[in-house]
Every structure is written in structure tokens, then in C-alpha cells.
Design a protein around this motif. Structure first.
Motif, PDB file in Angstrom:
ATOM      1  N   ARG A 148      -3.097  56.558  -3.686  1.00 35.99           N
ATOM      2  CA  ARG A 148      -3.876  55.738  -4.623  1.00 35.99           C
ATOM      3  C   ARG A 148      -3.297  55.819  -6.036  1.00 35.99           C
ATOM      4  NH1 ARG A 148      -8.862  54.074  -2.637  1.00 35.99           N
ATOM      5  NH2 ARG A 148      -9.380  54.925  -0.587  1.00 35.99           N
ATOM      6  N   LEU A 149      -2.868  57.034  -6.412  1.00 34.38           N
ATOM      7  CA  LEU A 149      -2.261  57.178  -7.731  1.00 34.38           C
ATOM      8  C   LEU A 149      -0.970  56.379  -7.821  1.00 34.38           C
ATOM      9  CD1 LEU A 149      -2.271  58.527 -10.508  1.00 34.38           C
ATOM     10  CD2 LEU A 149      -1.113  60.494  -9.493  1.00 34.38           C
ATOM     11  N   GLU A 182       2.031  45.175 -14.163  1.00 31.58           N
ATOM     12  CA  GLU A 182       1.330  44.466 -15.228  1.00 31.58           C
ATOM     13  C   GLU A 182       1.987  44.697 -16.583  1.00 31.58           C
ATOM     14  OE1 GLU A 182      -2.689  45.699 -15.070  1.00 31.58           O
ATOM     15  OE2 GLU A 182      -3.181  44.535 -13.260  1.00 31.58           O
ATOM     16  N   THR A 183       2.516  45.914 -16.763  1.00 34.38           N
ATOM     17  CA  THR A 183       3.199  46.202 -18.019  1.00 34.38           C
ATOM     18  C   THR A 183       4.444  45.349 -18.165  1.00 34.38           C
ATOM     19  OG1 THR A 183       2.376  48.482 -17.963  1.00 34.38           O
ATOM     20  CG2 THR A 183       4.245  48.020 -19.402  1.00 34.38           C
ATOM     21  N   ARG A 197       1.945  51.788  -9.775  1.00 31.36           N
ATOM     22  CA  ARG A 197       2.776  50.629  -9.450  1.00 31.36           C
ATOM     23  C   ARG A 197       2.171  49.342 -10.021  1.00 31.36           C
ATOM     24  NH1 ARG A 197       2.500  47.158  -5.065  1.00 31.36           N
ATOM     25  NH2 ARG A 197       4.420  46.000  -4.611  1.00 31.36           N
ATOM     26  N   LYS A 198       0.855  49.234  -9.873  1.00 33.80           N
ATOM     27  CA  LYS A 198       0.189  48.059 -10.420  1.00 33.80           C
ATOM     28  C   LYS A 198       0.283  48.044 -11.940  1.00 33.80           C
ATOM     29  CE  LYS A 198      -4.241  45.609 -10.357  1.00 33.80           C
ATOM     30  NZ  LYS A 198      -5.644  45.655  -9.865  1.00 33.80           N
ATOM     31  N   PRO A 236      11.255  46.509   1.583  1.00 33.57           N
ATOM     32  CA  PRO A 236      10.067  47.251   1.146  1.00 33.57           C
ATOM     33  C   PRO A 236       9.255  46.406   0.190  1.00 33.57           C
ATOM     34  CG  PRO A 236      12.056  48.586   0.964  1.00 33.57           C
ATOM     35  CD  PRO A 236      12.499  47.202   1.264  1.00 33.57           C
ATOM     36  N   PRO A 237       7.966  46.671   0.093  1.00 36.08           N
ATOM     37  CA  PRO A 237       7.105  45.860  -0.791  1.00 36.08           C
ATOM     38  C   PRO A 237       7.568  45.874  -2.227  1.00 36.08           C
ATOM     39  CG  PRO A 237       5.793  47.241   0.667  1.00 36.08           C
ATOM     40  CD  PRO A 237       7.207  47.646   0.843  1.00 36.08           C
ATOM     41  N   GLU A 238       8.223  46.983  -2.667  1.00 39.84           N
ATOM     42  CA  GLU A 238       8.609  47.044  -4.061  1.00 39.84           C
ATOM     43  C   GLU A 238       9.725  46.057  -4.386  1.00 39.84           C
ATOM     44  OE1 GLU A 238       6.770  50.718  -2.714  1.00 39.84           O
ATOM     45  OE2 GLU A 238       8.512  49.561  -2.055  1.00 39.84           O
TER      46      GLU A 238
END
Length: 446
Positions: free
Chosen positions: A168-169, A179-180, A174-175, A50-52
């Protein structure tokens, strides 16, 4: 040279035993060989992660995005990094979504001769599936291409509003999470700087207030200095914290300069009042409780703030005067010293003995406890009026408003009573009427 495994005296028995062992081995070996052939190794086909779970570093893998949602990831190809390749594919997908209908499906077009496959939609190539991609995901080219085509077709289908908003949320969260995590060291460093700045600012304010106890200034000035030190430490700490986050100090200072200029023009009057308040608290032309005169207002200073000065007039009104007006106005501080001079002017008769009058007035004034004995009263001949000799009496009294008025009243009363007791006249103004033409009045008898 043959070495016998059996004793020489029993060679016949050994041959039979050897024959039995060979027969048993011949029966057992085919069975074991068959079992070995039945357990043939099967290739382990690993499904694409999976992308994650796939690293999103631009040098290795990058997201393919449809309507703001990550669908799958692609790796680098030749001289193209994963990020550059993903940007090209995402641009093609965005072009298809804008110019074409998404009712058609993404199809897989294999190219066995070159060992690749292409994903096409409306006769337009969306992307190419290469052997390198197959090796990255441990799949063959066709299987990987079919899986990617399925993912794209599902992403091209317009989802319901709730699902779209949720996706979208989720993508945004996720983004933000990614970034965090990437910026976690910077955040921790900034948090450490903020905590340290808070401790240093509080300590400096306490030290300033403690040290200001020995200053010959009022409490408002001490509080002002401590607040300025506290704010200055926070400004320095904020600049350092933003620098830890990665902001350029030169850019930050330039931004602060432009912002300060813009704020200065838009809030010129307000900032002028604040700066005037700072100057007034530092220069201290008056203090709390002083009785002053500013422009047309006279009263007692009840509060000195950074924006305005509060004066309570003698008739009970409260006046808020902006500090800019106070700073630029002429200020009369009646209570800057404990005593101030008062004067009374009155007239005596021309026939009166001026020397005796001075003695009487001096004794009468000094007999009042409200009159200061030092400096001594001044008794002066101020004017030779047409009908009187005007005498001015100057005395020093308490500078506060009420004692000043009371002393003035008592002094005037004492002078009047003393002159009357000494039989010294205080005539009023005498006016002489002169007629140029005299009229003759005749008496007639009836």
C-alpha cells in the motif's frame, strides 16, 4: 541467338568447363538450401510490460486494482475507454472480495468459436480477454488470459501485514510520484511565483521603511505600515500561486470570505484588539513615553502593541490594557504638550489688602525657576468664605509628573513664606457657637 562465352577455337574445352561448373552448382545448392531451411524465423513473444512501464493514460491503458494495489493493465475496448473498462472490472473484483471468500481460484474459460476467453471466479465472470488485448500485449488470447489469471490469484491471496503495508505504501508513493510528474509544471510555476512574491514583499517593506523616515510618526507606526504592506503583497502572491496550481479564483475568494467570517465570529475579541491597535497606531492619541490616564490607571506608556498597550504606573506597577478597552475609553494625555497649568487655593484675612496680596503672591511665584514666565500667573479671588477670602493662584509648569509635583510644592511654600513676611494673616476657619437658652449658675457659700 546464342552468344558463346568461350573462344571459337577452344569450344571443346569450354564445354567441359561448363559441365564441371554445373556439377559443382548442383552439389552446392542443396546444401545451401538445407541451411536456409534450418534457420527458420521463430516468433518473438514479448512478455507483458510491468505496470510501471505502460502508459496510464485513460484513453489507452488503465490499472486493474486489487486491495489498493495495481495488478496489471487493460486497454480500451470498442467504445469503452481503458478507464471505463477498468472501472467495471474493479467494481466486479471489489464485489467478489466483499461478498465471497477468496479461497477459490480465478480460472480461465476459453471460447474458441468467438476467439475470446473469460476469467471466472465462483461462477462469476470477472473480465473478458479479447483479441484486441492479445494484440496489445503481443500474445495469444489463452496465454494472456492465463497470465492475468495468475496475477489475480496472487493478488487475491491475503498477504502478511508487513507485505500488505509495504504494498500500500508503494502504491501510494507511486501514485504520488505520478501526480507529481503530471503537476510538475504547475509546481514550478507556483515556486516561481512564491520566490517572486518574496522578493517583491521584501523590497516593498524596505522601500516603505525608507520612505517612512520622513513621516512625522513614531517608529512603531512605521514598522506597522511596512508590515501591512509586506503582508498585503504576500496575500496577493498566495492567491496568484494557488491560481497557478489550478484553483479557481472565484472559488478561492468565496472560500476566503467564508473562512474570514468564521474566524471573525470565533476570534471577535482578539481581532477587535488587533484592529483597535492598528487604529491607535494610525491616529496616535498618545506615543511612547507619554504620561496618560486610562480609566483607573495613570502612568507612562512603555509599549504599544497590536493587542495591548503597556502602561507603567507611578508606583512601579505594569498594566497591560487591551487595545479595545483603550480605544473605547476616555484618554487623558498629560504630556501632549510640554507645559500644563497648576493651581493652589488658600484663604486670607478679611482685613487684608487684596491688591497688596496679589502683588506679593505674583512676586513670590515668578521668583521660582520652575514656574513658566509665559503665560503669566493668574491670581483670582475665588470665594468669600465665612472667615476667609479664598484666593486661587494658577501657574504653568512642566507637564511631566515629577516636575509638576515639585513645582506645586515649591509654589505653595513660596506663597506661604511671602505672606508671612508681609504680615498677612491666613486664618483658619472660625466657627461661632450660639446657645439659645442661658443657664444661671448661683454661687452658694458653704
Amino acid at each position: 541467338m546464342m552468344v558463346s562465352l568461350f573462344p571459337k577455337g577452344n569450344s571443346r574445352f569450354g564445354s567441359r568447363q561448363l559441365l564441371v561448373i554445373l556439377i559443382l552448382l548442383s552439389l552446392i545448392l542443396p546444401i545451401q538450401t538445407g541451411r536456409t531451411q534450418e534457420i527458420s524465423p521463430t516468433p518473438v513473444i514479448s512478455q507483458p510490460s510491468p505496470p510501471e512501464q505502460t502508459p496510464t493514460n485513460g484513453l489507452f491503458f488503465a490499472d486493474i486494482i486489487v486491495r489498493g494495489k495495481p495488478v496489471f493493465q487493460v486497454g480500451s475496448l470498442g467504445e469503452l475507454s481503458a478507464t471505463q473498462r477498468a472501472e467495471i472490472i474493479n467494481r466486479r473484483i471489489a464485489s467478489i472480495l466483499v461478498r465471497s471468500q477468496t479461497d477459490s481460484q480465478v480460472s480461465l474459460v476459453p471460447d474458441p468459436q468467438r476467439g475470446i476467453a473469460t476469467l471466472q471466479m465462483n461462477n462469476r465472470v470477472v473480465m473478458t480477454v479479447t483479441r484486441q488485448d492479445a494484440e496489445d500485449f503481443n500474445l495469444d488470447v489463452e496465454t494472456l488470459g492465463q497470465w492475468w489469471a495468475k496475477q489475480l490469484n496472487q493478488a487475491f491471496e491475503q498477504p502478511p501485514l508487513v507485505i500488505d503495508v509495504g504494498q500500500r505504501l508503494f502504491s501510494t508513493l507511486r501514485k504520488f510520484q505520478q501526480e507529481t510528474i503530471d503537476n510538475l509544471p504547475s509546481f514550478l510555476g507556483m515556486l516561481l511565483v512564491v520566490i517572486t512574491t518574496g522578493l517583491i514583499a521584501a523590497s516593498m517593506r524596505h522601500v516603505t521603511l525608507t520612505g517612512a523616515q520622513h513621516w512625522e510618526v513614531d517608529r512603531n507606526s512605521k514598522i506597522l505600515v511596512s508590515r501591512l504592506v509586506y503582508g498585503l503583497v504576500w496575500v496577493i502572491g498566495a492567491i496568484v500561486a494557488l491560481g497557478v496550481l489550478g484553483l479557481d479564483f472565484a472559488t478561492l475568494l468565496g472560500t476566503l470570505g467564508l473562512t474570514s467570517v468564521a474566524i471573525g465570529f470565533s476570534l471577535k475579541d482578539i481581532l477587535s484588539n488587533y484592529f483597535s491597535g492598528v487604529v491607535l497606531l494610525v491616529s496616535r492619541p498618545f506615543r511612547l513615553g507619554d504620561q496618560i490616564v486610562i480609566q483607573d490607571f495613570e502612568g507612562t506608556v512603555t509599549q504599544i502593541q497590536l493587542r495591548a498597550t503597556t502602561v507603567k504606573t507611578y508606583d512601579g506597577r505594569v498594566v497591560y490594557i487591551p487595545n479595545q478597552a483603550v480605544f473605547s475609553a476616555i484618554i487623558i494625555n498629560n504630556t501632549a504638550s510640554n507645559i500644563r497649568r497648576n493651581s493652589i487655593t488658600f484663604g486670607i484675612d478679611y482685613k487684608a489688602d487684596i491688591t497688596k496680596v496679589k502683588e506679593v503672591i505674583n512676586d513670590a511665584v515668578l521668583s521660582l525657576p520652575e514656574i513658566e514666565k509665559e503665560p503669566k500667573p493668574d491670581i483670582l479671588v475665588r470665594q468669600l468664605a465665612p472667615s476667609t477670602v479664598n484666593i486661587e493662584v494658577r501657574c504653568w509648569v512642566n507637564s511631566r509628573r515629577l516636575p509638576f509635583l515639585e513645582a506645586t510644592s515649591l509654589m505653595a511654600q513660596a506663597i506661604k513664606e511671602a505672606l508671612e513676611e508681609a504680615e498677612i494673616n491666613m486664618p483658619t476657619d472660625i466657627y461661632t457657637l450660639k446657645f439659645s437658652d442661658m443657664l444661671t449658675i448661683s454661687e452658694q457659700k458653704p
